[in-house]
Structure formats: C-alpha cells, structure tokens
Write a protein that holds these residues in place. Structure first.
Motif, PDB file in Angstrom:
ATOM      1  N   GLU A   5       0.837  -1.203   0.000  1.00 13.27           N
ATOM      2  CA  GLU A   5       0.000   0.000   0.000  1.00 13.27           C
ATOM      3  C   GLU A   5       0.870   1.252   0.000  1.00 13.27           C
ATOM      4  N   LEU A   6       1.943   1.240   0.772  1.00 14.77           N
ATOM      5  CA  LEU A   6       2.866   2.370   0.810  1.00 14.77           C
ATOM      6  C   LEU A   6       3.504   2.582  -0.558  1.00 14.77           C
ATOM      7  N   ALA A   7       3.953   1.508  -1.180  1.00 14.46           N
ATOM      8  CA  ALA A   7       4.574   1.598  -2.505  1.00 14.46           C
ATOM      9  C   ALA A   7       3.608   2.206  -3.513  1.00 14.46           C
ATOM     10  N   LYS A   8       2.363   1.758  -3.514  1.00 16.20           N
ATOM     11  CA  LYS A   8       1.371   2.275  -4.452  1.00 16.20           C
ATOM     12  C   LYS A   8       1.038   3.744  -4.169  1.00 16.20           C
ATOM     13  N   ALA A   9       0.939   4.110  -2.908  1.00 14.82           N
ATOM     14  CA  ALA A   9       0.654   5.502  -2.550  1.00 14.82           C
ATOM     15  C   ALA A   9       1.801   6.418  -2.984  1.00 14.82           C
ATOM     16  N   CYS A  10       3.032   5.984  -2.771  1.00 15.94           N
ATOM     17  CA  CYS A  10       4.191   6.772  -3.208  1.00 15.94           C
ATOM     18  C   CYS A  10       4.192   6.920  -4.725  1.00 15.94           C
ATOM     19  N   ALA A  11       3.905   5.835  -5.429  1.00  9.79           N
ATOM     20  CA  ALA A  11       3.886   5.866  -6.888  1.00  9.79           C
ATOM     21  C   ALA A  11       2.798   6.803  -7.403  1.00  9.79           C
ATOM     22  N   GLN A  12       1.628   6.763  -6.799  1.00  7.35           N
ATOM     23  CA  GLN A  12       0.539   7.651  -7.232  1.00  7.35           C
ATOM     24  C   GLN A  12       0.938   9.109  -7.060  1.00  7.35           C
ATOM     25  N   ARG A  13       1.565   9.415  -5.942  1.00  6.69           N
ATOM     26  CA  ARG A  13       2.002  10.793  -5.670  1.00  6.69           C
ATOM     27  C   ARG A  13       3.059  11.223  -6.693  1.00  6.69           C
ATOM     28  N   MET A  14       4.045  10.367  -6.917  1.00 10.58           N
ATOM     29  CA  MET A  14       5.086  10.704  -7.892  1.00 10.58           C
ATOM     30  C   MET A  14       4.510  10.835  -9.298  1.00 10.58           C
ATOM     31  N   SER A  16       1.628  11.708 -10.264  1.00 10.02           N
ATOM     32  CA  SER A  16       0.840  12.933 -10.435  1.00 10.02           C
ATOM     33  C   SER A  16       1.709  14.131 -10.800  1.00 10.02           C
ATOM     34  N   GLN A  17       3.009  14.031 -10.574  1.00 11.07           N
ATOM     35  CA  GLN A  17       3.922  15.139 -10.856  1.00 11.07           C
ATOM     36  C   GLN A  17       4.965  14.803 -11.929  1.00 11.07           C
ATOM     37  N   ASP A  18       4.900  13.623 -12.496  1.00 15.95           N
ATOM     38  CA  ASP A  18       5.911  13.168 -13.451  1.00 15.95           C
ATOM     39  C   ASP A  18       5.503  13.503 -14.881  1.00 15.95           C
ATOM     40  N   THR A  19       5.618  14.768 -15.236  1.00 20.90           N
ATOM     41  CA  THR A  19       5.229  15.181 -16.581  1.00 20.90           C
ATOM     42  C   THR A  19       6.198  14.651 -17.643  1.00 20.90           C
ATOM     43  N   ALA A  20       7.447  14.425 -17.285  1.00 23.75           N
ATOM     44  CA  ALA A  20       8.411  13.904 -18.268  1.00 23.75           C
ATOM     45  C   ALA A  20       7.954  12.547 -18.787  1.00 23.75           C
ATOM     46  N   SER A  21       7.681  11.611 -17.887  1.00 22.75           N
ATOM     47  CA  SER A  21       7.242  10.276 -18.304  1.00 22.75           C
ATOM     48  C   SER A  21       5.898  10.337 -19.018  1.00 22.75           C
ATOM     49  N   GLN A  22       4.982  11.102 -18.476  1.00 25.54           N
ATOM     50  CA  GLN A  22       3.651  11.186 -19.072  1.00 25.54           C
ATOM     51  C   GLN A  22       3.703  11.757 -20.486  1.00 25.54           C
ATOM     52  N   ASN A  23       4.522  12.793 -20.703  1.00 30.35           N
ATOM     53  CA  ASN A  23       4.599  13.410 -22.027  1.00 30.35           C
ATOM     54  C   ASN A  23       5.259  12.513 -23.064  1.00 30.35           C
ATOM     55  N   THR A 133      19.274   7.950  -1.007  1.00 29.61           N
ATOM     56  CA  THR A 133      18.150   8.544  -0.293  1.00 29.61           C
ATOM     57  C   THR A 133      18.570   9.898   0.250  1.00 29.61           C
ATOM     58  N   THR A 134      17.699  10.887   0.075  1.00 32.65           N
ATOM     59  CA  THR A 134      17.963  12.242   0.545  1.00 32.65           C
ATOM     60  C   THR A 134      16.963  12.586   1.644  1.00 32.65           C
ATOM     61  N   LYS A 135      16.938  13.828   2.047  1.00 27.50           N
ATOM     62  CA  LYS A 135      16.001  14.258   3.068  1.00 27.50           C
ATOM     63  C   LYS A 135      14.597  14.378   2.475  1.00 27.50           C
ATOM     64  N   GLY A 136      13.609  14.157   3.305  1.00 25.51           N
ATOM     65  CA  GLY A 136      12.228  14.356   2.905  1.00 25.51           C
ATOM     66  C   GLY A 136      11.498  13.070   2.612  1.00 25.51           C
ATOM     67  N   SER A 137      10.188  13.201   2.551  1.00 22.06           N
ATOM     68  CA  SER A 137       9.327  12.065   2.246  1.00 22.06           C
ATOM     69  C   SER A 137       8.464  12.396   1.045  1.00 22.06           C
ATOM     70  N   ILE A 138       7.964  11.386   0.408  1.00 18.74           N
ATOM     71  CA  ILE A 138       7.129  11.561  -0.789  1.00 18.74           C
ATOM     72  C   ILE A 138       5.707  11.926  -0.384  1.00 18.74           C
ATOM     73  N   LEU A 139       5.184  11.222   0.599  1.00 20.12           N
ATOM     74  CA  LEU A 139       3.834  11.477   1.063  1.00 20.12           C
ATOM     75  C   LEU A 139       3.866  12.518   2.175  1.00 20.12           C
ATOM     76  N   PRO A 140       2.838  13.345   2.240  1.00 20.61           N
ATOM     77  CA  PRO A 140       2.797  14.328   3.319  1.00 20.61           C
ATOM     78  C   PRO A 140       2.769  13.638   4.679  1.00 20.61           C
ATOM     79  N   GLU A 141       3.488  14.212   5.619  1.00 22.81           N
ATOM     80  CA  GLU A 141       3.540  13.634   6.968  1.00 22.81           C
ATOM     81  C   GLU A 141       2.210  13.796   7.694  1.00 22.81           C
TER      82      GLU A 141
END
Length: 141
Positions: A5-14, A16-23, A133-141
């Motif tokens: 579920e975490l993997a899918k939620a992270c993927a959905q969030r990414m 939604s902002q991945d215009t390079a792949s989508q285009n 891995t850098t600082k920050g999370s993909i999903l809002p805390e």
C-alpha cells in the motif's frame, strides 16, 4: 499501511507530478516495494537516423522504472549513478517494457537492475542504477 500500500501511494504521488514520463507516453503498469514496471510505445519522434529507437528514450524508460522502484519506501530517493547496455535495437511501434527490481538496499544506498524488453520478449537493454536517499518524504507527513 502495508509495504505494498505504501509503494502504491508513493507511486501515485510521484506519477501525479511526473510530466516527463507522461509526455513521452510512458505508462506506470505495476509497482510494489522495491519493484516497478513501466512501458511505452516507440513513436516516429523517437527514432534516430538509423530508423531505430534513439537510446536516450530507452534509457529514459529504464530510468523512470528505476525511479519508481527506489521510491517505494516514502523516502525521497534519487539516482546517484546509472549505466545502460544496449543489446538489440527497438523499432517503430515496438512496445517496450522496463522491469525494475531492487537488488540491494542498505542505509541511504540502493542498487537496482532494470531489464527493457519488447513485445516479443526480446531483451533490448540492461540498466543498472545506484540510488541515494535524501532528506524528505514523498507522502505528506
């Protein structure tokens, strides 16, 4: 939340902002912890002077699958090093699939292999990516 579920939620969030792949017409087909599968169809705009798919597009497909695979743990993760070996040409209208899988993940570093194949199952390229891995999370805390 389960790892899947975490993997899918992270993927959905990414996604939604991945215009390079989508285009580029890349589709996110499947994601699970440490794994991702993406695909695209080779268009006329992707062919080079030899009439085959430009390697940069194959690399981009593999790199996108790598990105989704290594970002399944809700930690912002980027590429540190990548390389690709082209094994066969891809042609106009080929449907390419990139399957990324985690080989090792320890601390802030990860190692991922991506196989790109066509609709007949012929391997077109092998890609290896090292993640960081850098600082920050993909999903809002």
């Amino acid at each position: 939340m389960t790892p899947e579920e975490l993997a899918k939620a992270c993927a959905q969030r990414m996604w939604s902002q991945d215009t390079a792949s989508q285009n580029l017409g890349i589709a996110l087909d499947q994601v699970e912890a440490g794994r991702a599968t993406m695909s695209m169809t080779v268009t006329k705009a992707m062919t080079n002077g030899h009439g085959i798919c430009h390697g940069g597009y194959i690399f981009t497909l593999a790199d996108s699958a790598f990105a989704f695979a290594c970002n399944t743990y809700n930690q912002v993760t980027v590429a540190q090093h990548c390389d690709v070996t082209f094994l066969a040409p891809a042609h106009l209208d080929d449907r390419l699939t990139a399957e990324a899988r985690e080989r090792n993940r320890r601390g802030r570093s990860g190692l991922y292999d991506v196989t790109v194949s066509n609709q007949a199952g012929d391997v077109i390229a092998e890609f290896r990516g090292n993640s960081r891995t850098t600082k920050g999370s993909i999903l809002p805390e």
